[in-house]
Scaffold this motif. Structure first.
Motif, mmCIF file in Angstrom:
data_model
loop_
_atom_site.group_PDB
_atom_site.id
_atom_site.type_symbol
_atom_site.label_atom_id
_atom_site.label_comp_id
_atom_site.label_asym_id
_atom_site.label_seq_id
_atom_site.Cartn_x
_atom_site.Cartn_y
_atom_site.Cartn_z
ATOM 1 N N ASN A 29 0.815 -1.259 0.062
ATOM 2 C CA ASN A 29 0.032 -0.074 -0.149
ATOM 3 C C ASN A 29 0.631 1.170 -0.094
ATOM 4 O O ASN A 29 0.340 2.285 -0.157
ATOM 5 C CB ASN A 29 -1.246 -0.368 1.649
ATOM 6 C CG ASN A 29 -2.411 -1.149 1.354
ATOM 7 O OD1 ASN A 29 -2.850 -1.239 0.276
ATOM 8 N ND2 ASN A 29 -2.098 -1.756 2.290
ATOM 9 N N GLY A 30 2.198 1.351 0.290
ATOM 10 C CA GLY A 30 2.635 1.720 0.266
ATOM 11 C C GLY A 30 2.990 3.074 1.573
ATOM 12 O O GLY A 30 2.559 4.679 1.428
ATOM 13 N N THR A 31 2.557 2.960 2.480
ATOM 14 C CA THR A 31 1.790 3.625 3.944
ATOM 15 C C THR A 31 3.346 4.080 4.445
ATOM 16 O O THR A 31 3.065 4.767 5.041
ATOM 17 C CB THR A 31 1.535 2.970 4.208
ATOM 18 O OG1 THR A 31 1.647 1.248 4.713
ATOM 19 C CG2 THR A 31 -0.316 3.026 3.565
ATOM 20 N N ARG A 32 4.293 3.343 4.253
ATOM 21 C CA ARG A 32 5.781 2.898 4.918
ATOM 22 C C ARG A 32 6.753 2.282 4.194
ATOM 23 O O ARG A 32 7.040 2.272 3.474
ATOM 24 C CB ARG A 32 5.640 2.991 6.865
ATOM 25 C CG ARG A 32 6.766 4.057 7.572
ATOM 26 C CD ARG A 32 6.717 2.497 8.247
ATOM 27 N NE ARG A 32 7.122 1.204 8.562
ATOM 28 C CZ ARG A 32 7.614 0.339 9.438
ATOM 29 N NH1 ARG A 32 6.345 0.442 10.689
ATOM 30 N NH2 ARG A 32 7.444 -0.753 9.612
ATOM 31 N N ALA A 33 8.129 3.705 4.520
ATOM 32 C CA ALA A 33 9.525 3.305 3.815
ATOM 33 C C ALA A 33 9.806 1.492 4.265
ATOM 34 O O ALA A 33 9.979 1.828 5.326
ATOM 35 C CB ALA A 33 10.495 4.441 3.939
ATOM 36 N N VAL A 34 10.489 1.399 3.913
ATOM 37 C CA VAL A 34 10.331 -0.572 4.334
ATOM 38 C C VAL A 34 12.064 -0.831 3.466
ATOM 39 O O VAL A 34 12.512 -0.038 2.639
ATOM 40 C CB VAL A 34 9.644 -1.176 3.290
ATOM 41 C CG1 VAL A 34 10.404 -2.697 3.544
ATOM 42 C CG2 VAL A 34 8.109 -1.121 4.135
ATOM 43 N N ALA A 35 13.560 -1.076 4.119
ATOM 44 C CA ALA A 35 14.589 -1.534 3.659
ATOM 45 C C ALA A 35 14.244 -1.795 2.145
ATOM 46 O O ALA A 35 13.542 -3.215 1.348
ATOM 47 C CB ALA A 35 15.169 -1.823 4.487
ATOM 48 N N PRO A 36 15.117 -1.681 1.218
ATOM 49 C CA PRO A 36 15.139 -1.929 -0.142
ATOM 50 C C PRO A 36 14.989 -3.519 0.021
ATOM 51 O O PRO A 36 14.763 -4.335 -1.751
ATOM 52 C CB PRO A 36 15.991 -1.543 -0.475
ATOM 53 C CG PRO A 36 16.595 -0.352 0.411
ATOM 54 C CD PRO A 36 15.660 -0.145 1.751
ATOM 55 N N ALA A 37 16.204 -4.410 0.807
ATOM 56 C CA ALA A 37 15.997 -5.730 0.259
ATOM 57 C C ALA A 37 14.498 -6.005 0.678
ATOM 58 O O ALA A 37 14.370 -7.099 0.200
ATOM 59 C CB ALA A 37 17.495 -5.741 1.731
ATOM 60 N N THR A 38 14.523 -5.577 2.166
ATOM 61 C CA THR A 38 12.815 -6.147 1.914
ATOM 62 C C THR A 38 11.639 -5.945 1.379
ATOM 63 O O THR A 38 11.067 -7.473 0.868
ATOM 64 C CB THR A 38 12.316 -5.255 3.638
ATOM 65 O OG1 THR A 38 13.732 -6.132 4.983
ATOM 66 C CG2 THR A 38 11.593 -6.361 4.517
ATOM 67 N N ARG A 39 11.760 -4.377 0.536
ATOM 68 C CA ARG A 39 11.125 -4.741 0.010
ATOM 69 C C ARG A 39 11.338 -5.712 -1.392
ATOM 70 O O ARG A 39 10.270 -6.010 -2.124
ATOM 71 C CB ARG A 39 10.645 -2.973 -0.675
ATOM 72 C CG ARG A 39 9.813 -2.436 -2.168
ATOM 73 C CD ARG A 39 10.549 -1.657 -2.057
ATOM 74 N NE ARG A 39 9.175 -1.069 -3.726
ATOM 75 C CZ ARG A 39 8.779 -0.917 -3.605
ATOM 76 N NH1 ARG A 39 7.771 -0.419 -3.152
ATOM 77 N NH2 ARG A 39 8.036 -0.699 -4.897
#
Length: 344
Positions: A29-39
């Motif tokens: 949902n793009g509601t919070r930034a997430v670490a690139p590897a996790t994303r």
């Protein structure tokens, strides 16, 4: 009977990616930034499972479904497919999904399908309205549903709409045929009382006046926007004591009827009877002689309708717009012009 596989859930994505359900929700949902590897791990799991999410559930959080409705008669003009593709292309570029519904060009059916679209929590509607159906537009506006009318213009000023410029285009087509020394120019028109039909009749009359050709009401016959109607209309025009030597068709379906009836009577298009048409049918350059037309900017109209809807969604209080796009001249030889002069 084999059990149907269940639709993947956020829990499935979380287990595959080795993260929490909350993290999956933030990525989707793009509601919070997430670490690139996790994303990347989450997105890989999404791709692997074919997860699409729950649009309606997400709408309860975000306030929108990112879905718009497109209501149009799929059995109407051949250019409907081009309109649909243009709307879908513009919508996809903005991150929206299009729900397509067939109105069958019938007012009662149109009301039903528009209500069904609203039940799917669409954020707005692009509508090619059925003839004489003001009620459905009033209903949409009363419910504050962002709406754009496409193709068939109205005289109202309280709604966004986009369609072709009709009057000057039909005037130019009439003047061109009159320049071939025709003084009895018939018009196969759509139903009286519809804005598009009335504007094209007005353009025809304007063109006659500019060419100093007398207006004669008997030379206008209604073709009911169909091939059979076009054939019947030409038949009535040719039965006049002084029949026309040239005929203009106000759309492509009626032009097809004119061609059929002319051939049935043994008349040669371009020689015994000049013909020109508003609209650009797929067969325009396949018949002999090729058909002179005024081509509507169909794809541009579809794209502009979606842009107007997006603007309305962004700013609900903006002033309504009526956008008229100029058609393009397609000069061929059915109007009686020789081939060497047909490129323009």
């Amino acid at each position: 009977m084999p059990k149907r596989p269940s639709r993947p859930t956020q829990r499935d994505i979380a287990e595959l990616a080795g993260v929490s359900i909350t993290t999956v929700s933030h990525v989707v949902n793009g509601t919070r930034a997430v670490a690139p590897a996790t994303r990347e791990a989450v997105l890989a799991a999404v791709e692997r499972t074919g997860y699409t999410g729950d649009v309606i559930a997400r709408s309860l959080v975000t306030g929108g479904t990112q879905t718009i409705g497109l209501a149009v008669s799929l059995s109407g003009s051949p250019h409907v497919a081009t309109l649909v593709q243009a709307v879908e292309r513009e919508a996809a570029a903005a991150g929206y999904t299009v729900l397509l519904s067939d109105t069958h060009d019938d007012a009662e059916t149109e009301r039903s399908v528009v209500r069904a679209l609203r039940a799917h929590r669409i954020e707005g509607v692009v509508l090619v309205s059925a003839p004489d159906d003001r009620d459905v537009v009033d209903e949409l506006l009363a419910a504050d549903v962002p709406t754009v009318l496409l193709d068939r213009l109205t005289t109202r000023s309280d709604i966004d709409q986009v369609g072709p410029e009709n009057i000057q285009a039909m005037s130019a087509l009439t003047e061109h045929v009159a320049a071939r020394a025709h003084r009895r120019i018939g018009l196969v028109s759509g139903p009286e009382g519809q804005v598009t039909s009335d504007e094209r009749v007005l353009g025809y009359r304007l063109g006659l006046g500019r060419a100093r050709v007398p207006w004669s009401p008997e030379l206008v016959a209604t073709g009911d926007r169909s091939r059979d109607g076009g054939a019947t209309a030409l038949s009535s025009l040719l039965e006049l004591p002084e029949p026309p030597t040239a005929v203009l068709a106000a759309d492509d379906a009626m032009a097809a009827g004119v061609v059929v009836e002319a051939r049935r009577r043994g008349l040669r298009i371009g020689t015994d009877l000049a013909l020109a048409c508003f609209d650009e049918p797929e067969w325009a350059d396949l018949v002999d002689p090729p058909l002179t037309t005024i081509a509507q900017p169909v794809a541009d109209m579809g794209s502009e309708a979606m842009r107007l809807l997006l603007a309305r969604l962004k700013d609900p209080e903006r002033e309504p717009e009526t956008v008229r796009l100029p058609p393009a001249w397609r000069h061929r030889t059915s109007c009686g012009c020789p081939p060497e002069n047909s490129a323009r």
